[in-house]
Design a protein around this motif. Structure first.
Motif, mmCIF file in Angstrom:
data_model
loop_
_atom_site.group_PDB
_atom_site.id
_atom_site.type_symbol
_atom_site.label_atom_id
_atom_site.label_comp_id
_atom_site.label_asym_id
_atom_site.label_seq_id
_atom_site.Cartn_x
_atom_site.Cartn_y
_atom_site.Cartn_z
ATOM 1 N N VAL A 5 -126.284 -29.990 72.470
ATOM 2 C CA VAL A 5 -125.693 -29.306 71.311
ATOM 3 C C VAL A 5 -126.548 -29.559 70.072
ATOM 4 O O VAL A 5 -126.809 -28.646 69.279
ATOM 5 C CB VAL A 5 -124.244 -29.786 71.072
ATOM 6 N N GLU A 8 -129.604 -27.377 70.153
ATOM 7 C CA GLU A 8 -129.269 -25.999 69.772
ATOM 8 C C GLU A 8 -129.085 -25.872 68.269
ATOM 9 O O GLU A 8 -129.583 -24.927 67.640
ATOM 10 C CB GLU A 8 -127.988 -25.557 70.480
ATOM 11 N N LEU A 9 -128.368 -26.827 67.690
ATOM 12 C CA LEU A 9 -128.103 -26.794 66.261
ATOM 13 C C LEU A 9 -129.399 -26.893 65.469
ATOM 14 O O LEU A 9 -129.604 -26.141 64.502
ATOM 15 C CB LEU A 9 -127.163 -27.936 65.874
ATOM 16 N N GLU A 12 -131.240 -23.615 65.438
ATOM 17 C CA GLU A 12 -130.670 -22.634 64.506
ATOM 18 C C GLU A 12 -131.040 -22.974 63.069
ATOM 19 O O GLU A 12 -131.399 -22.084 62.279
ATOM 20 C CB GLU A 12 -129.146 -22.588 64.662
ATOM 21 N N ALA A 19 -124.768 -21.800 61.652
ATOM 22 C CA ALA A 19 -124.029 -22.218 62.840
ATOM 23 C C ALA A 19 -122.899 -23.144 62.410
ATOM 24 O O ALA A 19 -122.956 -23.773 61.345
ATOM 25 C CB ALA A 19 -124.948 -22.922 63.837
ATOM 26 N N LEU A 21 -120.459 -26.262 63.955
ATOM 27 C CA LEU A 21 -120.119 -27.215 65.002
ATOM 28 C C LEU A 21 -118.617 -27.456 64.950
ATOM 29 O O LEU A 21 -118.083 -27.885 63.922
ATOM 30 C CB LEU A 21 -120.868 -28.532 64.794
ATOM 31 N N GLU A 30 -116.927 -30.908 71.737
ATOM 32 C CA GLU A 30 -117.686 -30.159 70.740
ATOM 33 C C GLU A 30 -118.183 -28.846 71.324
ATOM 34 O O GLU A 30 -118.464 -28.743 72.513
ATOM 35 C CB GLU A 30 -118.905 -30.961 70.263
ATOM 36 N N ARG A 31 -118.296 -27.856 70.449
ATOM 37 C CA ARG A 31 -118.976 -26.624 70.816
ATOM 38 C C ARG A 31 -119.637 -26.052 69.568
ATOM 39 O O ARG A 31 -119.191 -26.294 68.444
ATOM 40 C CB ARG A 31 -118.028 -25.605 71.446
ATOM 41 N N LEU A 32 -120.700 -25.304 69.792
ATOM 42 C CA LEU A 32 -121.470 -24.739 68.687
ATOM 43 C C LEU A 32 -121.280 -23.230 68.660
ATOM 44 O O LEU A 32 -121.408 -22.560 69.692
ATOM 45 C CB LEU A 32 -122.954 -25.075 68.845
ATOM 46 N N LYS A 34 -122.707 -19.813 66.847
ATOM 47 C CA LYS A 34 -123.838 -19.302 66.083
ATOM 48 C C LYS A 34 -123.459 -17.976 65.420
ATOM 49 O O LYS A 34 -122.874 -17.106 66.061
ATOM 50 C CB LYS A 34 -125.045 -19.089 67.000
#
Length: 237
Positions: A5, A8-9, A12, A19, A21, A30-32, A34
């Motif tokens: 995660v 990915e963050l 971005e 984005a 979080l 947790e999930r992201l 976008k």
């Protein structure tokens, strides 16, 4: 934070894409999310859209009673001004006070002088030579203020192609009608040209350069904070 995660963050953020979080405060899950993705089916769609606009993090509760924390990562908004003119002299310090990064571009070295724009990122080059390196994006506003088509038009085309959140141009309605014809000839679509704020600035009866600068900055803030959800880029890099 899970390393995947985080990766990915960071990707971005490096690409100046927003984005959020989302952290479940009970489970730690947790999930992201976008902004470049289609979030219309997300159960938090309205909340996410509002947070992307405001840029503010905070706690929310779902309909089923779960407590979540939304950490919002939004690129710093910036203003690119085409033209080292009197309006720009007033606009630059006001925009800085409003936490915008400001860059002024003007190839006319008689106008683009450090003495007139102390402490401002000033570039005395043609916009078409500079803008590719600046990488205009959806968190950039562009204001074209020179009244010179040779300088303004390439910058306006670049801003429209980059989908800048605000694109404005100085000039009367008659001047803008001629500008539309030129930009159509350069390949701009009528829909894209409809995005140009012209005459530039909110209609507050501004007369002096400083008053016009106030009107322009207010319109930029309005465009940033009230903008619709970003046009989704499913094929975003």
């Amino acid at each position: 934070m899970d390393l995947s995660v985080l990766k990915e963050l960071n990707a971005e953020r490096a690409a100046r894409r927003a984005a959020i979080l989302i952290t479940d405060l009970e489970s730690g899950e947790e999930r992201l999310v976008k902004e470049a993705e289609d979030t219309s089916a997300d159960p938090l769609a309205e909340t996410l859209a509002a947070r992307f606009r405001s840029g503010k993090s905070g706690r929310v509760e779902t309909e089923d009673g779960r407590a979540l924390f939304l950490t919002v990562h939004v690129p710093p908004a910036r203003i690119v001004v085409i033209g080292a003119v009197h309006i720009s002299q007033a606009l630059a310090p006001m925009a800085a006070l409003a936490d915008f990064d400001v860059t002024i571009i003007d190839p006319r070295t008689a106008f683009a002088t450090p003495e007139r724009f102390s402490g401002v990122n000033l570039i005395a080059k043609w916009p078409q030579d500079v803008l590719p390196d600046l990488a205009l994006d959806r968190y950039t506003a562009l204001a074209a203020l020179t009244h010179d088509p040779k300088i303004d038009d390439p910058a306006l085309m670049a801003a429209l192609e980059a989908r800048c959140f605000y694109v404005g141009a100085l000039g009367s309605r008659k001047t803008h009608a001629k500008r539309r014809e030129r930009l159509l000839g350069l390949g701009a679509s009528p829909e894209a040209l409809d995005r140009i704020a012209a005459p530039i600035g909110l209609d507050i009866g501004a007369a002096s350069p400083a008053e016009i600068a106030v009107a322009v900055l207010a319109q930029i803030v309005e465009a940033l904070r009230k903008r619709p959800a970003a046009e989704r880029e499913r094929s975003a890099a």
